[in-house]
Design a protein around this motif. Structure first.
Motif, short mmCIF file in Angstrom:
data_model
loop_
_atom_site.label_atom_id
_atom_site.label_comp_id
_atom_site.label_asym_id
_atom_site.label_seq_id
_atom_site.Cartn_x
_atom_site.Cartn_y
_atom_site.Cartn_z
N ASP A 103 3.65 0.61 -5.68
CA ASP A 103 3.12 0.98 -7.00
C ASP A 103 3.31 2.48 -7.22
OD1 ASP A 103 1.71 1.46 -9.29
OD2 ASP A 103 -0.02 0.25 -8.72
N GLN A 151 -2.71 9.04 -6.18
CA GLN A 151 -3.01 9.64 -4.89
C GLN A 151 -2.69 11.13 -4.91
OE1 GLN A 151 -1.41 7.37 -1.75
NE2 GLN A 151 -2.08 8.74 -0.12
N ALA A 162 0.35 4.32 -8.55
CA ALA A 162 -0.66 4.57 -7.52
C ALA A 162 -0.32 5.81 -6.71
CB ALA A 162 -0.79 3.36 -6.61
N LYS A 176 0.83 -1.19 0.00
CA LYS A 176 0.00 0.00 0.00
C LYS A 176 0.87 1.25 0.00
CE LYS A 176 -3.63 2.30 2.66
NZ LYS A 176 -4.45 2.24 3.90
#
Length: 650
Positions: A29, A36, A32, A4
């Motif tokens: 990632d 965000q 990702a 995460k």
């Protein structure tokens, strides 16, 4: 499985000011993290978000794509670390064969580049350095397609004879012709010839008996340490270099062509993005079935970091290495961007590009400073260290540009006098050297093309420009070069001249030092009715041969005066076949001198004056040639002077 990505809210201060932070650990990632960041920007559009990469290798499965919603973002390295963003995949499982080579089975798509222990491995080729010479070429044309049949000597075709059809179909050849390269596949092989099919040869740059070629992807050609071959069924063979161990070696093959795409639109720019301290590595290139047709400067080839419609983007203290294509390209709609303190090396094509081959793309006012750009042209030898197309008001200063098979810096993209946007570019204090390496022709340390009014080439140190045939020049004003000032440059050890103007208008060459060209010192090719150039207050030092030569034969309109000339062997100062007295009677150099300038040790590259008062006596203004190149700490400067691994001086 990716861990995460956790947003950590802290404040750091950088070029963009205070920022909210997102930390990315190795294995997280990265895409990702940017997603965000965009969520934060949607709530607070002007909030600066900093994405901090932890140490290690951050592998991509697709290029990172940044758009307008990524404005006001920093991508930085954690303190004291040098994280790598890689488009490669690790290859292991090697075992030792009886012949001393390593072998492993590789899953996934094929690749055409490979790196072992951080060094480029060489796709099996013959000859191992240089090229075979073509001895004859015929061409048959039909509806825009052509079949070329090439005759080779030197027993070169023995590498193709006996190959099964499927093996022959995978062999590529790379042709070297003047300033261009062609990369193709082979149709069929005869006793003394082979044929290939593609576009017709260009009338201005045909293959001929001075052209060369090399064969690549030959299993039998894997005969030197560092060479490799990938079979159709995925068996990778590698002949190790001394000291390499199949258990501990780190081999990497590329899975991606690009790593970072920054893409705005004319209406929505990407603004205020900072990329700092990141290493971008392992991006490849696969030759398409149609091959690669010749294009000056490998102009169709894109870049690992590709940028369109971005403003106030900074790339600082980054590395771009181990590529199959160009490094960085500010292509369309890019203004007020900066690349600073970056290291670009082991490049399939060239280093940095600014602008487009097309007009009206609104790119300009960008800066490249204090960068090391070196060791390119691995896949596309005709690529350029730093290229500026239709783009103006750019600054290129205090860079080290070296070890390219073609040109160091290229400015402009217009053959002739039609309108060009490459104006007011400033190329200052760059150290440009080891260009050419005897593989291509018609090159320059700095090459200009088309009208470039207001462009200045100043305080550059340029040396060791080595062409294969004609055209290894230091400063080269090619077709239509106009309105360019060249001053305070030191140019030495070139093949065919320190300065050459093919044809152009109202260029100024003043207060430069030109020394030790091999064939002649200065060239002028095409006379025209207008004033072509003014050559004044220069020092020219040489050992033998002509001072001036070229197709103009001293005709045309140009002005030459208050120069100092010195031929160290005491021979005649020959200007287009005239002795110096007759040259002066023809109206040239009325106040110029033939005298020893008194340099400290010019043979060793030391062009300081023994007597500091000498420059004033001859109307020359001293400049510090040692100031050219990168600045900063000693280790950074030393890196610029090292010879790249595998570089073969010719």
């Amino acid at each position: 499985m990716c861990r995460k990505v956790v947003a950590l809210f802290f404040f750091s201060v950088g070029w963009l000011g205070a920022a909210t932070g997102i930390k990315v650990a190795e294995g997280d990632d990265l895409a990702a993290a940017f997603a965000q960041s965009r969520r934060i920007h949607r709530e607070k559009p002007t909030e600066v978000v900093e994405i901090v990469l932890a140490p290690g290798v951050h592998r991509l499965t697709a290029p990172l794509i940044l758009g307008p919603d990524d404005s006001h973002t920093r991508l930085t390295a954690a303190a004291g670390s040098s994280p790598v963003i890689s488009g490669g995949r690790k290859i292991d499982g090697f075992h030792l064969r009886a012949d001393g080579c390593w072998e492993t089975k590789v899953a996934g798509p094929a690749f055409e580049q490979l790196w072992v222990n951080g060094r480029p491995a060489v796709r099996s080729r013959e000859p191992d350095t240089g090229f075979f010479r073509m001895t004859g070429i015929t061409e048959e044309n039909s509806e825009g397609r052509a079949r070329q049949t090439i005759t080779l000597g030197d027993d070169a075709l023995r590498w193709l004879h006996g190959l099964k059809p499927d093996a022959l179909a995978r062999v590529q050849f790379l042709a070297y012709h003047k300033w261009d390269n062609t990369r193709r596949f082979i149709e069929k092989v005869g006793a003394t010839t082979f044929s290939t099919v593609g576009a017709p040869m260009k009338s201005w740059n045909r293959w001929d008996a001075k052209s060369g070629l090399a064969f690549e992807n030959l299993e039998a050609g894997m005969d030197e340490p560092g060479e490799w071959f990938l079979s159709p069924d995925g068996v990778l063979a590698y002949r190790p270099r001394p000291g390499e161990d199949p258990v501990t070696a780190i081999a990497t093959a590329p899975s991606l062509e690009k790593l970072l795409i920054i893409r705005g639109t004319p209406e929505a720019k990407v603004r205020n993005v900072e990329i700092r301290g990141i290493s971008f590595q392992h991006a490849g290139w696969i030759c398409p079935e149609a091959g690669f047709e010749p294009s000056q400067a490998a102009a169709p080839i894109e870049a690992v970091i590709q940028v369109d419609h971005a403003e106030e983007l900074t790339i600082i203290n980054c590395e771009v290495a181990h590529t199959g294509i160009y490094g960085i390209w500010f292509r369309e709609g890019c203004r007020d961007n900066r690349v600073s303190g970056c290291y670009l090396h082991d490049l399939g094509a060239g280093g940095i590009r600014i602008g487009s081959v097309l007009e009206g793309r609104a790119t300009g006012a960008n800066t490249v400073e204090n960068c090391i750009v070196r060791d390119g042209g691995k896949v596309f030898p005709c690529a350029v260290g730093l290229w500026i197309g239709h783009s103006g008001d750019n600054i290129v200063e205090h860079n080290e540009i070296s070890h390219f098979p073609y040109t160091g810096v290229s400015i402009g993209w217009r053959w002739g006098y039609a309108a060009s946007e490459a104006k007011r570019n400033r190329i200052d204090f760059n150290h440009i050297h080891q260009i050419g390496n005897g593989l291509l022709s018609d090159m320059g340390g700095i090459y200009t093309l088309g009208p470039s009014e207001g462009t200045v080439l100043r305080n550059n140190r340029i040396h060791d420009i080595v062409s294969y045939d004609y055209g290894g020049w230091g400063l080269y004003n090619d077709e239509g070069s106009t309105g360019i000032l060249m001053e305070n440059n030191l140019v030495y050890r070139t093949t065919t001249g320190g300065y050459h103007q093919h044809y152009g208008r109202e260029n100024i060459i003043r207060n430069n030092i030109f020394a030790f060209a091999r064939d002649q010192q200065l060239q002028f090719t095409r006379p025209e009715d207008h004033l072509s150039f003014t050559f004044s207050n220069n020092i020219v030092l040489w050992e033998k041969g002509r001072l001036w030569s070229g197709g103009a034969n001293g005709n045309g309109r140009f002005e030459s005066d208050t120069n100092l000339y010195w031929r160290t062997d005491g021979g005649e100062v020959d200007c287009f076949g005239k002795n110096f007295a007759d040259w002066q009677k023809a109206g040239h150099d009325p106040h110029s001198l033939i005298a020893d300038p008194g340099f400290v040790d010019p043979a060793a590259g030391d062009f300081r004056f023994k007597d500091p008062s000498t420059p004033a006596r001859i109307g020359f203004k001293s400049f510090d040639a040692a100031a050219a190149g990168v600045s900063g700490d000693a280790a950074w400067r030393k890196l610029a002077t090292e010879v790249p691994p595998g570089w073969h001086p010719r």
